[in-house]
Design an enzyme around this catalytic site. Structure first.
Site, mmCIF file in Angstrom:
data_model
loop_
_atom_site.group_PDB
_atom_site.id
_atom_site.type_symbol
_atom_site.label_atom_id
_atom_site.label_comp_id
_atom_site.label_asym_id
_atom_site.label_seq_id
_atom_site.Cartn_x
_atom_site.Cartn_y
_atom_site.Cartn_z
ATOM 1 N N TYR A 72 0.824 -1.197 0.000
ATOM 2 C CA TYR A 72 0.000 0.000 0.000
ATOM 3 C C TYR A 72 0.862 1.253 0.000
ATOM 4 O O TYR A 72 0.800 2.058 -0.916
ATOM 5 C CB TYR A 72 -0.901 -0.058 1.239
ATOM 6 C CG TYR A 72 -1.988 0.966 1.285
ATOM 7 C CD1 TYR A 72 -3.262 0.673 0.795
ATOM 8 C CD2 TYR A 72 -1.767 2.218 1.840
ATOM 9 C CE1 TYR A 72 -4.271 1.609 0.850
ATOM 10 C CE2 TYR A 72 -2.778 3.155 1.895
ATOM 11 C CZ TYR A 72 -4.030 2.850 1.401
ATOM 12 O OH TYR A 72 -5.022 3.779 1.458
ATOM 13 N N PHE A 124 -7.807 18.507 -24.664
ATOM 14 C CA PHE A 124 -8.328 17.164 -24.909
ATOM 15 C C PHE A 124 -9.682 17.018 -24.203
ATOM 16 O O PHE A 124 -9.937 17.647 -23.183
ATOM 17 C CB PHE A 124 -7.339 16.104 -24.420
ATOM 18 C CG PHE A 124 -7.796 14.721 -24.796
ATOM 19 C CD1 PHE A 124 -7.809 14.334 -26.118
ATOM 20 C CD2 PHE A 124 -8.252 13.842 -23.837
ATOM 21 C CE1 PHE A 124 -8.269 13.072 -26.478
ATOM 22 C CE2 PHE A 124 -8.711 12.580 -24.188
ATOM 23 C CZ PHE A 124 -8.718 12.197 -25.518
ATOM 24 N N ASP A 125 -10.550 16.159 -24.736
ATOM 25 C CA ASP A 125 -11.943 16.117 -24.250
ATOM 26 C C ASP A 125 -12.091 15.727 -22.778
ATOM 27 O O ASP A 125 -13.023 16.180 -22.129
ATOM 28 C CB ASP A 125 -12.867 15.283 -25.155
ATOM 29 C CG ASP A 125 -12.229 14.024 -25.691
ATOM 30 O OD1 ASP A 125 -11.089 13.741 -25.282
ATOM 31 O OD2 ASP A 125 -12.842 13.328 -26.515
ATOM 32 N N ASP A 216 0.119 18.929 -21.163
ATOM 33 C CA ASP A 216 -0.441 17.582 -21.263
ATOM 34 C C ASP A 216 0.544 16.793 -22.125
ATOM 35 O O ASP A 216 0.680 17.040 -23.322
ATOM 36 C CB ASP A 216 -1.830 17.633 -21.905
ATOM 37 C CG ASP A 216 -2.455 16.230 -22.053
ATOM 38 O OD1 ASP A 216 -1.686 15.253 -22.190
ATOM 39 O OD2 ASP A 216 -3.694 16.120 -22.050
ATOM 40 N N ALA A 218 0.864 13.439 -22.875
ATOM 41 C CA ALA A 218 0.520 12.061 -23.273
ATOM 42 C C ALA A 218 1.450 11.548 -24.383
ATOM 43 O O ALA A 218 1.820 10.384 -24.398
ATOM 44 C CB ALA A 218 -0.938 11.998 -23.740
ATOM 45 N N LYS A 259 -0.407 6.205 -23.626
ATOM 46 C CA LYS A 259 0.163 6.565 -24.921
ATOM 47 C C LYS A 259 1.681 6.362 -24.863
ATOM 48 O O LYS A 259 2.145 5.246 -24.983
ATOM 49 C CB LYS A 259 -0.209 7.998 -25.302
ATOM 50 C CG LYS A 259 -1.633 8.172 -25.781
ATOM 51 C CD LYS A 259 -2.640 8.133 -24.683
ATOM 52 C CE LYS A 259 -4.033 8.511 -25.136
ATOM 53 N NZ LYS A 259 -4.750 9.307 -24.157
ATOM 54 N N HIS A 453 -19.871 11.559 -27.438
ATOM 55 C CA HIS A 453 -19.543 10.600 -28.493
ATOM 56 C C HIS A 453 -19.358 9.178 -27.964
ATOM 57 O O HIS A 453 -19.511 8.220 -28.699
ATOM 58 C CB HIS A 453 -18.301 11.032 -29.276
ATOM 59 C CG HIS A 453 -17.140 11.474 -28.444
ATOM 60 N ND1 HIS A 453 -17.221 12.521 -27.562
ATOM 61 C CD2 HIS A 453 -15.869 11.018 -28.353
ATOM 62 C CE1 HIS A 453 -16.044 12.686 -26.974
ATOM 63 N NE2 HIS A 453 -15.212 11.786 -27.427
HETATM 64 C C1 LIG Z 1 -5.877 9.995 -23.875
HETATM 65 C C2 LIG Z 1 -5.642 11.382 -23.472
HETATM 66 C C3 LIG Z 1 -6.061 11.849 -22.217
HETATM 67 C C4 LIG Z 1 -6.909 11.010 -21.270
HETATM 68 O O1 LIG Z 1 -6.233 9.887 -20.877
HETATM 69 P P1 LIG Z 1 -6.903 8.494 -20.433
HETATM 70 O O2 LIG Z 1 -5.716 7.700 -20.005
HETATM 71 O O3 LIG Z 1 -7.601 7.957 -21.629
HETATM 72 O O4 LIG Z 1 -7.836 8.776 -19.310
HETATM 73 C C5 LIG Z 1 -5.730 13.147 -21.884
HETATM 74 N N1 LIG Z 1 -5.049 13.946 -22.733
HETATM 75 C C6 LIG Z 1 -4.658 13.527 -23.955
HETATM 76 C C7 LIG Z 1 -3.922 14.446 -24.863
HETATM 77 C C8 LIG Z 1 -4.938 12.238 -24.364
HETATM 78 O O5 LIG Z 1 -4.578 11.841 -25.588
#
Ligand SMILES: *Cc1c(COP(=O)(O)O)cnc(C)c1O
Length: 461
Positions: A72, A124-125, A216, A218, A259, A453
């Site tokens: 933990y 991002f959404d 961000d 990713a 990613k 979506h």
């Molecule tokens: C996929 C993505 C997210 C959200 O990540 P999840 O791991 O799917 O929750 C946030 N920002 C960007 C740019 C992404 O491509």
């Protein structure tokens, strides 16, 4: 190497995929209300819905998984992850979370305020959804060419328009802006990269106005590859150093590790600011898990510790981005309209030009997604009227986005170029017969419009 090279790996394990018939797919589409998120993955032949959490892990990652220490508090796995982040990203304070959107939640909670604006190149959404739920406002200030799927190719279409940014700040007043966020690469407009110069310029603008600057990340490794191969002065710089330099300009970074972490689950909230870290820790304890696991099993953190490093390997990135480019070039040869140049993680077909006879309110990009699955069992995703359209938060009127695209996301280390050729053949067939397709009618949408979506339902017109 002297000769053309192939994938920088051998295939150690395989996963079977199922071939299905046109009639079966017609039935499944109907059951799914023409929303491919609702089609069972086992009924998909080549899955290009997302590149998120769909990477093939390496043998080193599988081995690391067995090292996972499932305790933990303060488990070994966390310290291995922390060390990998320090070495690769150079960010000091590490809060793991279960996936990217959890980091988005922390980001929205800590850095946005109701009624105030979060500026982005293109949010991002999942950040947008979290910000919207908390009552914050969002603005996408990417250059105009980045919002136009038909604009001529240029190297950094993910760049923020600094002049637009200055104008918005001057018009609204500095106290109305809560945060500036750069998403690298820019997922929503084609996986288009952001240049180091633009990162520096945005950071300087944020600093001058005393606005926090967040990234961000990713796809930070893919962005580094584009900087290395497209931006003056970086050709001889190692990917890891480009990754670190990008991050050196921001206070905080959020990451979906699904990613460029090359794992199937996981996320990170990284910061240089102790005060912000303390807030993130509190939120993580309530929503995610203890500060040293954040909703992840130890084994997930170990796989991520290895994946972060593998994603920064030049040979891997050259293969990865090269494969996406291969698909883009094949489609272009068939005359199929795409966002140019190809981005880092997928090809975005411009549905406005593909189906010029289908008006946007009849969802041309979604129609294309449906046609592709129906004809070939290949699953892509709509990023257009359904994903980005919505309602004006003040007037409640329907809004329609500029981008109307179908994204063909390419999973990392998963498909061969033969698979990509199948996609080309199917799209070529649909393009030849494009006049025979009509649009779709939206018959169901969920309460959070920016996330509709995922669950929307349609009927064929
Ligand atoms: C996929 C993505 C997210 C959200 O990540 P999840 O791991 O799917 O929750 C946030 N920002 C960007 C740019 C992404 O491509």
């Amino acid at each position: 190497m002297r000769f053309q090279t192939a994938e920088p790996f051998r295939i150690k394990m395989i996963e079977h995929v199922k071939k299905t018939t046109f009639e079966q797919r017609a039935e499944w589409l109907k059951e799914a209300q023409y929303n491919v998120f609702r089609v069972k993955a086992e009924n998909v032949y080549i899955d290009c819905l997302t590149d998120s959490g769909t990477s093939a892990m390496s043998k080193n990652q599988w081995a690391a998984l067995m090292m996972g220490d499932e305790s933990y508090a303060s488990c070994d796995s966390f310290f291995r992850l922390e060390q990998s982040v320090h070495q690769t990203y150079g960010m000091p304070l590490v809060q793991p979370v279960h996936q990217g959107r959890a980091a988005d939640y922390l980001l929205a909670k800590i850095y946005t305020q109701p009624g105030k604006i979060a500026i982005g190149n293109m949010h991002f959404d999942t950040f947008r959804g979290n910000a919207e739920v908390l009552g914050a406002l969002v603005e996408d200030l990417v250059f105009d060419e980045g919002k136009d799927a038909a604009s001529p190719a240029s190297p950094f279409k993910g760049n923020m328009d600094i002049a637009k940014c200055e104008k918005l700040i001057a018009e609204k007043g500095i106290d109305q802006i809560s945060v500036i966020i750069l998403t690298v690469t820019c997922n929503n407009n084609g996986g288009q990269p952001v240049s180091m110069q633009n990162i520096k310029d945005v950071a300087a603008l944020a600093r001058n106005h005393n606005i926090p600057f967040v990234m961000d990340i990713a796809r930070i490794a893919e962005n580094a590859y584009f900087i290395k191969t497209r931006e003056d002065g970086y050709y001889d710089v190692d990917i890891v150093d480009i990754v670190k330099e990008q991050l050196s300009y921001c206070e905080t970074a959020v990451m979906s590790a699904k990613k460029d972490g090359l794992v199937n689950i996981g996320g990170l909230f990284l910061t240089r600011n102790q005060h912000i870290f303390a807030k993130a820790n509190q939120l993580a304890i309530v929503h995610e898990g203890f500060i040293t696991y954040g909703g992840l099993a130890g084994r997930d953190m170990d796989a991520l510790a290895v994946g972060i490093k593998e994603a920064c390997d030049f040979d891997y990135l050259q293969y990865r981005v090269g494969q996406v480019e291969y698909l883009g070039n094949q489609l272009k040869e068939k005359g199929i309209p795409i966002i140019e140049p190809p981005g880092g993680h997928g090809i975005y077909v411009d549905a406005r030009r593909f189906f010029p006879h289908i008006p946007q309110h009849d969802f041309p990009a979604q129609r294309l997604v449906v046609a592709l699955y129906q004809e070939s069992g290949i699953r892509a995703v709509e990023l257009g009227a359904c994903a980005f359209g919505g309602k004006d938060p003040i007037t409640g009127e329907a809004t329609w986005p500029q981008l109307e695209t179908m994204r063909i996301a390419i999973s990392r280390r998963v498909y061969t170029n033969d698979h990509l050729d199948c996609i080309v053949n199917a799209l070529d067939y649909i393009y030849q017969n494009r006049d025979s397709y009509k649009g779709l009618k939206l018959v169901f949408e969920g309460p959070i419009v920016s996330l509709r979506h995922f669950t929307a339902g349609f009927e064929l017109l």
